[in-house]
Design an enzyme around this catalytic site. Structure first.
Site, PDB file in Angstrom:
ATOM      1  CG  HIS A   8      -1.904   1.137   1.221  1.00  0.00           C
ATOM      2  ND1 HIS A   8      -3.257   0.963   1.459  1.00  0.00           N
ATOM      3  CD2 HIS A   8      -1.760   2.476   1.013  1.00  0.00           C
ATOM      4  CE1 HIS A   8      -3.879   2.120   1.395  1.00  0.00           C
ATOM      5  NE2 HIS A   8      -2.989   3.074   1.136  1.00  0.00           N
ATOM      6  CG  HIS A  43      -0.804   7.075  -1.042  1.00  0.00           C
ATOM      7  ND1 HIS A  43      -2.006   7.191  -1.699  1.00  0.00           N
ATOM      8  CD2 HIS A  43      -1.069   6.386   0.100  1.00  0.00           C
ATOM      9  CE1 HIS A  43      -2.957   6.606  -0.973  1.00  0.00           C
ATOM     10  NE2 HIS A  43      -2.412   6.118   0.111  1.00  0.00           N
ATOM     11  CG  LEU A  44       5.104   5.679  -5.649  1.00  0.00           C
ATOM     12  CD1 LEU A  44       5.520   4.889  -6.895  1.00  0.00           C
ATOM     13  CD2 LEU A  44       6.330   6.041  -4.823  1.00  0.00           C
ATOM     14  NE  ARG A  45       0.435  12.204  -2.393  1.00  0.00           N
ATOM     15  CZ  ARG A  45      -0.497  11.664  -1.640  1.00  0.00           C
ATOM     16  NH1 ARG A  45      -1.362  10.799  -2.163  1.00  0.00           N
ATOM     17  NH2 ARG A  45      -0.609  11.971  -0.369  1.00  0.00           N
ATOM     18  CE  LYS A  62      -7.772   1.977  -0.856  1.00  0.00           C
ATOM     19  NZ  LYS A  62      -6.796   3.024  -0.578  1.00  0.00           N
ATOM     20  CG  HIS A  98     -10.069   4.436   3.025  1.00  0.00           C
ATOM     21  ND1 HIS A  98      -8.891   5.133   3.110  1.00  0.00           N
ATOM     22  CD2 HIS A  98     -10.827   4.836   4.080  1.00  0.00           C
ATOM     23  CE1 HIS A  98      -8.939   5.928   4.180  1.00  0.00           C
ATOM     24  NE2 HIS A  98     -10.108   5.776   4.774  1.00  0.00           N
ATOM     25  CG  HIS A 107      -5.198   2.231   5.530  1.00  0.00           C
ATOM     26  ND1 HIS A 107      -6.559   2.141   5.653  1.00  0.00           N
ATOM     27  CD2 HIS A 107      -4.986   3.007   4.454  1.00  0.00           C
ATOM     28  CE1 HIS A 107      -7.121   2.833   4.685  1.00  0.00           C
ATOM     29  NE2 HIS A 107      -6.190   3.364   3.949  1.00  0.00           N
ATOM     30  CG  ASP A 147      -1.807   4.799   4.003  1.00  0.00           C
ATOM     31  OD1 ASP A 147      -1.894   5.161   2.811  1.00  0.00           O
ATOM     32  OD2 ASP A 147      -2.578   5.214   4.888  1.00  0.00           O
ATOM     33  CG  HIS A 191       0.054  15.043   2.379  1.00  0.00           C
ATOM     34  ND1 HIS A 191      -0.954  15.421   1.522  1.00  0.00           N
ATOM     35  CD2 HIS A 191      -0.301  13.837   2.858  1.00  0.00           C
ATOM     36  CE1 HIS A 191      -1.893  14.488   1.503  1.00  0.00           C
ATOM     37  NE2 HIS A 191      -1.518  13.510   2.293  1.00  0.00           N
ATOM     38  CB  ALA A 245      -5.263  12.592   6.265  1.00  0.00           C
TER      39      ALA A 245
HETATM   40  C1  NCD Z   1      -3.620   9.017   1.993  1.00  0.00           C
HETATM   41  C2  NCD Z   1      -3.124  10.067   0.988  1.00  0.00           C
HETATM   42  O1  NCD Z   1      -2.595  11.100   1.415  1.00  0.00           O
HETATM   43  O2  NCD Z   1      -3.240   9.827  -0.218  1.00  0.00           O
HETATM   44  N1  NCD Z   1      -3.712   9.619   3.290  1.00  0.00           N
HETATM   45  C3  NCD Z   1      -3.743   8.974   4.481  1.00  0.00           C
HETATM   46  O3  NCD Z   1      -3.935   9.618   5.514  1.00  0.00           O
HETATM   47  N2  NCD Z   1      -3.555   7.676   4.576  1.00  0.00           N
HETATM   48  C4  NCD Z   1      -4.903   8.455   1.537  1.00  0.00           C
HETATM   49  C5  NCD Z   1      -5.336   7.207   2.254  1.00  0.00           C
HETATM   50  O4  NCD Z   1      -4.754   6.128   2.110  1.00  0.00           O
HETATM   51  O5  NCD Z   1      -6.311   7.283   3.027  1.00  0.00           O
HETATM   52 ZN    ZN Z   2      -3.361   5.030   1.493  1.00  0.00          ZN
END
Ligand code: NCD
Ligand code: ZN
Length: 356
Positions: free
Chosen positions: A20, A22-24, A110, A148, A186, A259, A263, A275
């Site tokens: 899991h 996030h790479l953007r 997802k 999620h 998560h 996860d 940011h 978040a």
């Molecule tokens: C994730 C995100 O920033 O993309 N943020 C997070 O708090 N986990 C999104 C997600 O997995 O809920």
């Molecule tokens: Zn996530």
């Protein structure tokens, strides 16, 4: 290794995967991707870009951008495979599931309940109504649904949203589609652990390092601590204990998913902070510290390297990763695109580090 088997000075694992991540995209992707490549052979790439990755063609293009960013920077020469996912919407067509299965590189859809988290505006509003034809085909195709697991009803307390989701969505979903592969992403509560342990059929869960290491007190330690804020939010200590027991139990239903969510510093330290915790930099350091504190380092390899591939029906990696017992100082911040990202536990010292 030291002579004391309970207190090894180093451990070598089959090279792990992050189930899991996030790479953007763009300059942020470029800044963060090598942190993951350094530690992991593969990662499930979350599709919550703006706009979201909703089709196989968009996933193919995103995968190519990830591969290009890695190729430009990979001095480690560890191979890295992004495992793509598609963002489920009310309008996803059953045809897209067939295309995803045929692609060979899309490994799941997802589910973001609309409004549940960062970039989830295009999420699903009525899973069992609008998405049933798609879920039916996913079940038949063996295509996992990654969930999620939080309700979005503003009347439900933010700390209860996972538990309510189990009753309102998971139980009816599994009743209707008992053979659908589901990953409860998560996981954060004892309720979630109990559900995943007992559910019939192909159900598993990812667990983050931060939910293993911290309870909700971390959000308020000496003042409001935005870098510990993620969704689902950190819970009480009894939930952390349940997650730690599950992760170190040896059960194949629980595996590693960071996860990690980059940011910009300024949007975390903000009057409406985003978040997400940034843990890609030091993921295995964080997990090893948590497993060691529980006296269960011997269970880390199953959790990090074996259970995920078994659930997804993928081969186990051929390389290894070694961690050594040594103080790892988490940097205060790192450059990210034209700004900075603050890693979780910035400035603190962890008990383990990756041995290159
Ligand atoms: C994730 C995100 O920033 O993309 N943020 C997070 O708090 N986990 C999104 C997600 O997995 O809920
Ligand atoms: Zn996530």
């Amino acid at each position: 290794m030291s002579t004391d088997a309970q207190k090894p000075d180093s451990i070598t694992l089959v090279r792990p995967d992050d189930w899991h991540l996030h790479l953007r995209d763009g300059a942020v992707l470029e800044s963060v991707v090598m942190h993951t490549v350094h530690q992991f052979a593969r990662a499930i790439i979350m599709p919550n870009l703006k706009p979201p990755v909703t089709t196989v063609e968009l996933a193919r293009a995103y995968r190519d951008r990830i591969a290009a960013a890695v190729a430009r920077q990979n001095t480690h020469k560890h191979p890295f495979e992004p495992l793509m996912t598609l963002y489920l919407t009310d309008n996803t067509s059953p045809d897209e599931v067939v295309k995803a299965r045929e692609s060979g590189f899309v490994h799941g859809f997802k589910l973001y309940p609309a409004g549940a988290t960062t970039n989830s505006d295009a999420g699903v509003t009525d899973l069992l109504g609008k998405c049933s034809p798609v879920l039916e085909i996913m079940q038949d195709a063996g295509m996992p649904l990654l969930v999620h697991g939080e309700v979005t009803d503003p009347d439900v307390d933010v700390f209860d949203r996972e538990a309510v989701f189990i009753d309102k969505v998971m139980v009816p979903l599994r009743h209707r589609f008992p053979a659908l592969k589901v990953v409860f992403e998560h996981l954060t509560t004892a309720d979630g652990v109990a559900y995943v342990e007992q559910a019939e059929g192909p159900v598993a869960a990812t667990i983050t390092a931060h939910h293993l290491l911290y309870n909700r007190n971390a959000l308020f330690k000496g003042g409001i601590r935005p870098h510990w804020y993620c969704l689902p939010v950190l819970k009480r200590e009894k939930h952390r204990q349940a997650l730690l027991a599950a992760a170190t139990s040896g059960s194949g239903r629980f595996f590693l998913g960071t996860d990690s969510a980059p940011h910009p510093k300024g949007l975390k330290e903000h009057d409406c902070g985003c978040a997400g915790c940034y843990t890609a930099l030091h993921a295995m350091e964080l997990y090893a510290t948590a497993f060691d504190a529980a006296g269960k380092l011997d269970r880390l390899e199953g959790f990090a390297s074996l259970h995920g591939p078994a659930f997804y029906g993928l081969p186990v990696n051929s390389g290894t990763l070694t961690l050594k017992r040594a103080a790892y100082q988490v940097p205060a911040e790192l450059p990210m695109a034209d700004t900075q990202v603050v890693p979780l536990a910035a400035g603190e010292s962890l008990a383990w580090m990756v041995d290159d």
